[in-house]
Scaffold this motif. Structure first.
Motif, short mmCIF file in Angstrom:
data_model
loop_
_atom_site.label_atom_id
_atom_site.label_comp_id
_atom_site.label_asym_id
_atom_site.label_seq_id
_atom_site.Cartn_x
_atom_site.Cartn_y
_atom_site.Cartn_z
N LYS A 88 0.83 -1.20 0.00
CA LYS A 88 0.00 0.00 0.00
C LYS A 88 0.87 1.26 0.00
O LYS A 88 0.53 2.26 -0.65
CB LYS A 88 -0.91 0.00 1.23
N ILE A 89 1.97 1.21 0.73
CA ILE A 89 2.91 2.35 0.75
C ILE A 89 3.46 2.61 -0.65
O ILE A 89 3.56 3.75 -1.10
CB ILE A 89 4.05 2.08 1.75
N ILE A 90 3.78 1.52 -1.36
CA ILE A 90 4.29 1.66 -2.72
C ILE A 90 3.20 2.20 -3.65
O ILE A 90 3.46 3.07 -4.49
CB ILE A 90 4.83 0.31 -3.23
N ASP A 91 1.96 1.68 -3.50
CA ASP A 91 0.84 2.18 -4.30
C ASP A 91 0.69 3.69 -4.14
O ASP A 91 0.59 4.44 -5.13
CB ASP A 91 -0.47 1.51 -3.86
N ARG A 92 0.68 4.12 -2.90
CA ARG A 92 0.52 5.55 -2.63
C ARG A 92 1.71 6.34 -3.16
O ARG A 92 1.56 7.44 -3.68
CB ARG A 92 0.36 5.76 -1.12
N GLY A 93 2.89 5.76 -3.04
CA GLY A 93 4.10 6.42 -3.54
C GLY A 93 4.05 6.61 -5.05
O GLY A 93 4.44 7.66 -5.57
N LEU A 94 3.57 5.60 -5.76
CA LEU A 94 3.48 5.70 -7.22
C LEU A 94 2.46 6.76 -7.64
O LEU A 94 2.64 7.44 -8.67
CB LEU A 94 3.11 4.35 -7.82
N GLN B 45 9.85 17.14 -12.46
CA GLN B 45 10.55 15.93 -12.87
C GLN B 45 11.55 15.46 -11.81
O GLN B 45 11.71 14.25 -11.58
CB GLN B 45 11.28 16.18 -14.20
N VAL B 46 12.21 16.41 -11.17
CA VAL B 46 13.19 16.03 -10.13
C VAL B 46 12.49 15.36 -8.95
O VAL B 46 12.92 14.32 -8.45
CB VAL B 46 13.98 17.27 -9.65
N GLY B 47 11.39 15.97 -8.50
CA GLY B 47 10.64 15.38 -7.39
C GLY B 47 10.11 14.00 -7.72
O GLY B 47 10.15 13.09 -6.89
N ALA B 48 9.63 13.83 -8.95
CA ALA B 48 9.11 12.53 -9.38
C ALA B 48 10.22 11.49 -9.40
O ALA B 48 10.03 10.34 -8.95
CB ALA B 48 8.46 12.65 -10.75
N ALA B 49 11.38 11.86 -9.92
CA ALA B 49 12.51 10.93 -9.98
C ALA B 49 13.00 10.56 -8.59
O ALA B 49 13.32 9.40 -8.31
CB ALA B 49 13.65 11.53 -10.81
N ASP B 50 13.06 11.55 -7.70
CA ASP B 50 13.50 11.29 -6.33
C ASP B 50 12.56 10.31 -5.63
O ASP B 50 12.99 9.37 -4.95
CB ASP B 50 13.56 12.59 -5.52
N LYS B 51 11.26 10.53 -5.80
CA LYS B 51 10.28 9.67 -5.16
C LYS B 51 10.32 8.26 -5.74
O LYS B 51 10.25 7.26 -5.00
CB LYS B 51 8.88 10.26 -5.35
N LEU B 52 10.47 8.15 -7.05
CA LEU B 52 10.52 6.85 -7.70
C LEU B 52 11.78 6.09 -7.27
O LEU B 52 11.75 4.88 -7.04
CB LEU B 52 10.48 7.02 -9.21
N GLU B 53 12.89 6.80 -7.14
CA GLU B 53 14.13 6.18 -6.66
C GLU B 53 13.94 5.63 -5.25
O GLU B 53 14.37 4.51 -4.94
CB GLU B 53 15.27 7.20 -6.67
N ALA B 54 13.26 6.40 -4.39
CA ALA B 54 13.02 5.95 -3.01
C ALA B 54 12.16 4.68 -3.00
O ALA B 54 12.40 3.76 -2.21
CB ALA B 54 12.34 7.06 -2.21
N ILE B 55 11.17 4.63 -3.89
CA ILE B 55 10.31 3.44 -3.98
C ILE B 55 11.13 2.22 -4.38
O ILE B 55 11.00 1.13 -3.80
CB ILE B 55 9.16 3.68 -4.99
N LEU B 56 11.97 2.37 -5.39
CA LEU B 56 12.79 1.25 -5.86
C LEU B 56 13.77 0.78 -4.79
O LEU B 56 14.01 -0.42 -4.64
CB LEU B 56 13.54 1.65 -7.13
N LYS C 217 22.85 9.05 -6.81
CA LYS C 217 21.52 9.43 -6.33
C LYS C 217 20.41 8.61 -6.99
O LYS C 217 19.42 8.26 -6.34
CB LYS C 217 21.30 10.92 -6.61
N TYR C 218 20.58 8.29 -8.29
CA TYR C 218 19.54 7.57 -9.03
C TYR C 218 20.01 6.18 -9.45
O TYR C 218 19.62 5.69 -10.52
CB TYR C 218 19.12 8.38 -10.26
N ALA C 219 20.81 5.54 -8.63
CA ALA C 219 21.41 4.24 -8.99
C ALA C 219 20.35 3.19 -9.32
O ALA C 219 20.47 2.46 -10.32
CB ALA C 219 22.30 3.75 -7.86
#
Length: 442
Positions: free
Chosen positions: A63-69, A81-92, A143-145
């Protein structure tokens, strides 16, 4: 009985874990998935075999991942775009740490957002590679590994390495040319930086670092007016070892230091004990046979008060200590002191008379060595923090010093968030000090 106690303990243990799961369930029902996950994790910490808690934890994390996406999509649609990439990196990164994979609709949404992020990463990589800051590119990779790996852009980034290496080599040689004289901290940075980029420069430095100290010497000035003098001296020696250890663990110490810190240790201890003898009375009752006033032919038992007189020794103790250390670090005073005193009154006697309920009494004297040990702890506590503060006062305040680069690096060791430090690193490398330290251990 033992078996019953074990059963009760097991029931209590299980009920405690169930309580944590139930708390998590309530939060989960309210859509508070992060908080629910924390309770499920607590339950697992208490019982790693709790299958229900593990299942609930996995559900909360999905559910945390769902909300994050959803947040990723909203940021992208808002052109962040930066905020989206940062959040997506955190999810991964969370998925990797939690050992879970996106499935079904969630996996489709995640793949879609990774495709959108791919174009952002390609543009960013191209722009950064053409800048004069190769370390900015390297920080981008770090940062985006996970995002780079999932977007399968590793080979694209590798293609820029030759261009980046040339820029970094030039930066390395520029740093190396500045490493001379007293720039010992710059040498440390240049060594780590150049090594990370595969460059081996040479440096010209003085043999001794004039900003630091290679040893500490204690000058003891002791006035120990106490019968426990030897014990006090041993405690002082232990405190000096502690001071020495704290100093050698501080930034002021270096085996290549040019200075010796002379620290004067003062300990004035005075102990006085006076005693006086006093006669003490203790009244008690005894039973004796006396003639019955109503019948002279009979005797009756009556209580008779008697007085037992015995000697007591009264003691009055006074114990005081004045402790301090002082010395000069650079041009600053390095000092501390602690002052305290204690008074105690106690009594002793050797009377042993059961009828008067008297037993010998031992005087309870002050624990001088215990008190002195506490005093020394007060004196030495906070020494490490004071040493750090003095270093910051010396090198983080004078921002316009002639040797400003070395001062920046000296300051960075104790104040990594200082604007003075980070503005210099951003001008030189395009990233702040913490990022540099993450990449190169600077």
């Amino acid at each position: 009985m033992t078996r019953m106690l074990a059963l009760v303990g097991a029931v209590f243990f299980l009920s405690a874990c169930t309580s944590l799961v139930e708390k998590g369930d309530k939060l989960y029902e309210q859509g508070m998935y992060q908080q629910a996950a924390e309770f499920y994790q607590q339950a697992l910490n208490e019982d790693a075999t709790d299958v229900e808690a593990q299942q609930r934890l996995n559900q909360a994390r999905y559910k945390i991942i769902d909300r994050g996406l959803i947040e990723v999509r909203m940021l992208r649609l808002a052109a962040n775009q930066v905020g989206a990439a940062d959040k997506l990196e955190a999810i991964l990164r969370n998925q990797s740490s939690w050992h879970i994979e996106a499935m079904g609709a969630q996996a489709a949404t995640q793949s879609e957002e990774i495709r959108y992020a791919e174009q952002f990463l390609r543009t960013q990589a191209k722009d950064l590679a053409s800048s004069t800051y190769p370390d900015k590119f390297r920080w981008f990779e770090h940062k985006y590994a996970f995002l780079v790996a999932n977007a399968q852009l590793t080979s694209l980034l590798t293609g820029y390495q030759q261009q980046l290496s040339e820029q970094a080599t030039n930066k390395c040689h520029t740093l190396a040319e500045q490493v001379q004289g007293q720039r010992f901290f710059l040498k440390q940075l240049a060594q780590k930086y150049c090594s990370a980029w595969g460059v081996s420069p040479t440096f010209k430095l003085d043999q001794r670092d004039q900003s630091r100290y290679r040893s500490i010497v204690f000058n003891k000035q002791l006035q120990l007016n106490t019968s426990k003098r030897r014990a006090h001296q041993q405690l002082i020696d232990g405190a000096l070892r502690e001071l020495k250890d704290q100093f050698q663990q501080s930034i002021w110490y270096s085996p290549f230091g040019d200075n010796v810190l002379n620290l004067t240790i003062t300990a004035d201890v005075d102990y006085q004990r006076n005693s006086i003898q006093k006669q003490q009375e203790k009244r008690y009752l005894v039973k004796e046979l006396r003639l019955d006033p109503n019948d002279k032919s009979k005797q009756v038992e009556v209580d008779i008060e008697r007085v037992y007189i015995y000697p007591q020794t009264h003691y009055h103790e006074e114990y005081s200590a004045r402790l301090s250390y002082s010395g000069q670090l650079a041009t600053m005073q390095f000092a501390n002191q602690y002052i305290d005193s204690k008074n105690n009154r106690t009594v002793s006697h050797s009377a042993d008379f059961e009828e008067a309920e008297l037993t010998p009494r031992t005087a309870k004297f002050l624990d001088q060595t215990g008190a002195f040990s506490d005093y020394l702890k007060h004196l030495t506590q906070g020494t490490s923090e004071e040493l750090t503060k003095l270093w910051a006062n010396q090198y983080c305040q004078n921002q316009y010093a002639q040797n400003s680069t070395e001062n920046v690096l000296r300051c960075a060791r104790v104040a990594p968030d200082d604007d003075y430090v980070n503005s210099w690193f951003e001008r030189q490398f395009g990233i702040d000090y913490k990022a540099m330290r993450t990449l190169y251990g600077a």
